[in-house]
Design an enzyme around this catalytic site. Structure first.
Site, PDB file in Angstrom:
ATOM      1  N   GLN A 161     -44.500 -10.411   3.298  1.00 37.63           N
ATOM      2  CA  GLN A 161     -44.914 -11.756   2.989  1.00 37.63           C
ATOM      3  C   GLN A 161     -46.488 -11.439   2.686  1.00 37.63           C
ATOM      4  O   GLN A 161     -47.425 -12.568   2.700  1.00 37.63           O
ATOM      5  CB  GLN A 161     -44.547 -12.832   3.192  1.00 37.63           C
ATOM      6  CG  GLN A 161     -43.059 -12.895   3.295  1.00 37.63           C
ATOM      7  CD  GLN A 161     -42.483 -14.113   4.292  1.00 37.63           C
ATOM      8  OE1 GLN A 161     -43.187 -15.045   4.574  1.00 37.63           O
ATOM      9  NE2 GLN A 161     -41.518 -13.687   4.630  1.00 37.63           N
ATOM     10  N   HIS A 162     -47.274 -10.155   2.510  1.00 35.25           N
ATOM     11  CA  HIS A 162     -48.606 -10.000   2.829  1.00 35.25           C
ATOM     12  C   HIS A 162     -49.139  -9.601   1.190  1.00 35.25           C
ATOM     13  O   HIS A 162     -50.109  -8.706   1.238  1.00 35.25           O
ATOM     14  CB  HIS A 162     -49.089  -9.203   3.848  1.00 35.25           C
ATOM     15  CG  HIS A 162     -48.903  -9.831   5.050  1.00 35.25           C
ATOM     16  ND1 HIS A 162     -48.807  -9.260   6.201  1.00 35.25           N
ATOM     17  CD2 HIS A 162     -48.414 -11.058   5.521  1.00 35.25           C
ATOM     18  CE1 HIS A 162     -48.736  -9.866   7.355  1.00 35.25           C
ATOM     19  NE2 HIS A 162     -48.433 -10.961   6.991  1.00 35.25           N
ATOM     20  N   SER A 163     -48.543  -9.967   0.180  1.00 34.99           N
ATOM     21  CA  SER A 163     -49.062  -9.306  -1.362  1.00 34.99           C
ATOM     22  C   SER A 163     -50.499  -9.501  -1.457  1.00 34.99           C
ATOM     23  O   SER A 163     -50.833 -10.886  -1.473  1.00 34.99           O
ATOM     24  CB  SER A 163     -48.060  -9.799  -2.129  1.00 34.99           C
ATOM     25  OG  SER A 163     -47.975 -11.248  -2.425  1.00 34.99           O
TER      26      SER A 163
ATOM     27  N   ASP B 145     -48.611  -4.432  -0.295  1.00 34.34           N
ATOM     28  CA  ASP B 145     -47.900  -5.232   0.709  1.00 34.34           C
ATOM     29  C   ASP B 145     -47.547  -4.598   1.903  1.00 34.34           C
ATOM     30  O   ASP B 145     -47.613  -3.454   2.155  1.00 34.34           O
ATOM     31  CB  ASP B 145     -46.611  -5.797  -0.087  1.00 34.34           C
ATOM     32  CG  ASP B 145     -45.902  -6.963   0.726  1.00 34.34           C
ATOM     33  OD1 ASP B 145     -46.478  -7.745   1.518  1.00 34.34           O
ATOM     34  OD2 ASP B 145     -44.483  -7.063   0.843  1.00 34.34           O
ATOM     35  N   HIS B 146     -47.304  -5.513   2.938  1.00 30.86           N
ATOM     36  CA  HIS B 146     -46.845  -4.870   4.156  1.00 30.86           C
ATOM     37  C   HIS B 146     -45.260  -4.830   4.298  1.00 30.86           C
ATOM     38  O   HIS B 146     -44.528  -5.759   3.811  1.00 30.86           O
ATOM     39  CB  HIS B 146     -47.598  -5.479   5.432  1.00 30.86           C
ATOM     40  CG  HIS B 146     -48.807  -5.410   5.472  1.00 30.86           C
ATOM     41  ND1 HIS B 146     -49.639  -6.431   5.826  1.00 30.86           N
ATOM     42  CD2 HIS B 146     -49.631  -4.374   5.265  1.00 30.86           C
ATOM     43  CE1 HIS B 146     -50.867  -5.935   6.107  1.00 30.86           C
ATOM     44  NE2 HIS B 146     -50.834  -4.600   5.645  1.00 30.86           N
TER      45      HIS B 146
END
Length: 597
Positions: free
Chosen positions: A528-530, A331-332
């Site tokens: 929210q980039h999982s 994630d980021h």
């Protein structure tokens, strides 16, 4: 003698009618479930596109199952995106508590938003369209994923894109005007966003089209908006074809299990509940395709017996395939405590009712104004630490002080009472926010089942900063953001770093590495980039869950098509790569089955 009035009679009739309908539907469905060629689980960013592409073949019947409902006009207002993070349009997931990050968050747990609505996370996200770096995809192919290099995936980015930025119209190598998905600059921007871009140019960076040849530099954001409104996956791909006779879209349909023949290990359908009550089945003649995203797809695989055998046995789930499902979670990550003040009203200001009413009127009448700003963000930069043109850092710019809007504190889960002295003064100041984002983390987490009940939320362990290199890079990103204040572009607005120290970090010298590390650990936020929980890889990769054609290893007629298949996270926001994955998957599926037919 018992007397029954008319109201009671109506209730009894309605009750028995519903009960008979329920029993008839249940019996009929389980005795002879409906047959489809393809069942797509998840009507999100990937699922909507995939359903549209597969149903282009009239002979194929496609069923799309989505657990949520439909988006509304409120979802389409870009500035209101944070409103839906804590709404029924999101699954309400939370990451598990960890003693090394998220220390200032409610219960120490990060909010983990995932879209639960037709259109998925493309309905609740910030609408930022970034493909990532060329080397992201070349690395995928180096890992053994044939035909996933940048040159091989670029045509799939172009296929869905409809660029609406005039200065990019002639760049036919990197852009297309023929696709379904509108990509454009938002119609509104503040003077501060221009100052941010110009500050980058003063620092020696170029103004870039980050979706073209070069990614390192500064730019205003390219977004999936149309006429100032959100343009979700559903709006772009499915809305115009939803009435195709060979396409069935079923919302409020929660899939609980993949039906797998344990003898020949072949997927043949799904079980799901409709409106949380009616249990149903559907059978697939060709394939079941999971497009539930990096949280729901691995959860459903494990509930169906595909996953780490020790974990499944512990939960008394029969193991069909031993697989590293749920591992490789990436994630980021950023922090919500890097704020800057200015000496004039050049930011987004919507705190007075008259301003809100005026801006909303302009939005609905003209498709313009502050409400067209995606989640309040306006500009972006991609920076490399190693001078190798491979970005490790993103600076994400908002022309407002985000904590001045209580909605943002709720979105990220920050405890306002614990940090009241830090956040409260921002409400009366002018300024901007920069989120420094770690793009290529060395740390990886995992996802596990809480129990074997399908409605239980999974256990999410991001494991941010388990590799110390990530913390060092993120601190460098903060310093690069603060360094922009040295430029004339920001000095003319009197831009200064907000100097109120975080209460838990007062023991460290302000702006020291120790202070910034403390700030990161207390105000951690997921971008929210999982991705990565159903990793794609070749036969010789023991951690691969799916092969390069996205077929689940060990199970026939089952694929995963979403962000979970990424072997490594891309250097940017992940929505655009998910669209590309769905486009490429649609072509692979068509090739596989038209050749077989």
């Amino acid at each position: 003698m018992i007397r029954i009035n008319k109201t009671q009679s109506a209730v009894y009739i309605a009750f028995w009618t519903l009960l008979l309908f329920y029993l008839d539907a249940l019996t009929t469905n389980f005795m002879k479930p409906p047959q489809y060629d393809f069942i797509i689980v998840g009507g999100g960013t990937a699922g909507c596109l995939l359903a549209a592409r597969l149903s282009e073949i009239p002979e194929w019947n496609v069923l799309l199952l989505e657990a949520g409902g439909e988006e509304t006009f409120l979802h389409d207002i870009p500035l209101l995106a944070p409103l839906f993070i804590l709404s029924p349009s999101s699954w309400g997931y939370m990451a598990e508590r960890n003693d090394t990050f998220g220390l200032g968050l409610r219960d120490g747990r990060l909010i983990w938003p995932r879209g639960k609505v037709l259109g998925g996370s493309s309905v609740i996200n910030a609408m930022i369209y970034t493909r990532g770096n060329r080397r992201d995809f070349d690395y995928w192919e180096e890992l053994g994923n044939t035909n996933w290099s940048y040159d091989k995936v670029l045509p799939y980015f172009l296929k869905h894109e409809k660029i609406n930025i005039p200065e990019l119209f002639n760049d036919t190598k990197y852009h297309s005007r023929e696709g379904n998905l509108e990509v454009t600059y938002p119609p509104h921007s503040t003077l501060l966003s221009t100052a941010f871009v110009n500050a980058g140019i003063e620092k020696g960076y170029g103004y870039i089209d980050y979706n073209a040849a070069d990614q390192i530099g500064f730019s205003h954001i390219q977004t999936t908006t149309k006429n100032g409104s959100r343009f979700s996956s559903y709006r772009a791909f499915l809305e115009s074809v939803k009435d195709r006779k060979n396409l069935r879209i079923r919302t409020r349909s929660f899939v609980t299990k993949i039906l797998i023949d344990s003898d020949n290990k072949t997927a043949y359908g799904v079980e799901y509940t409709w409106y949380w009550l009616l249990p149903l089945r559907a059978h697939a003649r060709k394939e079941v395709i999971l497009s539930g995203g990096s949280t729901n797809s691995p959860q459903l695989l494990m509930l169906s017996g595909i996953g780490p055998k020790e974990h499944l046995r512990k939960l008394d789930i029969p193991v069909i395939v031993d697989s590293k499902v749920g591992h490789n979670l990436q994630d980021h990550v950023s922090l919500l405590s890097l704020f800057f003040t200015v000496n004039s009203s050049v930011d987004i200001r919507l705190r007075k009712p008259i301003h809100v009413v005026g801006s909303l009127t302009r939005y609905f009448m003209e498709g313009a104004g502050e409400f067209t700003t995606p989640s309040g963000f306006e500009a972006i930069s991609f920076l490399d630490v190693g001078n190798d043109s491979f970005s490790e850092i993103e600076l994400f710019f908002s022309g407002q002080l985000l904590p001045a809007i209580p909605l943002y504190l709720s979105r990220f889960g920050v405890l306002s009472d614990s940090f009241n002295k830090f956040y409260k003064p921002l409400k009366s100041l002018h300024g901007f926010t920069i989120l420094p984002i770690l793009l290529r983390p060395y740390s990886a987490g995992k996802l596990e089942l809480k129990d074997k009940r399908s409605h239980s939320h999974p256990l999410i362990y991001p494991n941010y900063f388990s590799d110390s290199r990530d913390m060092a890079i993120l601190i460098k990103a903060i310093k690069m953001a603060v360094g922009l204040l040295e430029t004339r572009s920001f000095k003319k607005y009197g831009a200064q770093l907000y100097r109120e120290p975080l209460p838990p970090c007062k023991g460290h010298e302000f702006q020291s590495d120790e202070y910034w590390e403390c700030a990161i650990r207390y105000t951690t936020v997921s971008i929210q980039h999982s991705v990565g929980t159903c990793k794609m890889g070749p036969d010789y990769d023991p951690d691969a869950v799916v092969d390069p054609r996205l077929r689940v290893r060990g199970i026939d007629r089952l694929r995963v098509v979403d962000a979970s298949i990424m072997p490594s996270i891309t250097s940017g926001h992940t929505m655009a790569p998910v669209y590309m994955i769905a486009e490429k998957a649609a072509d692979m599926i068509k090739t596989d089955w038209t050749e077989n037919d």
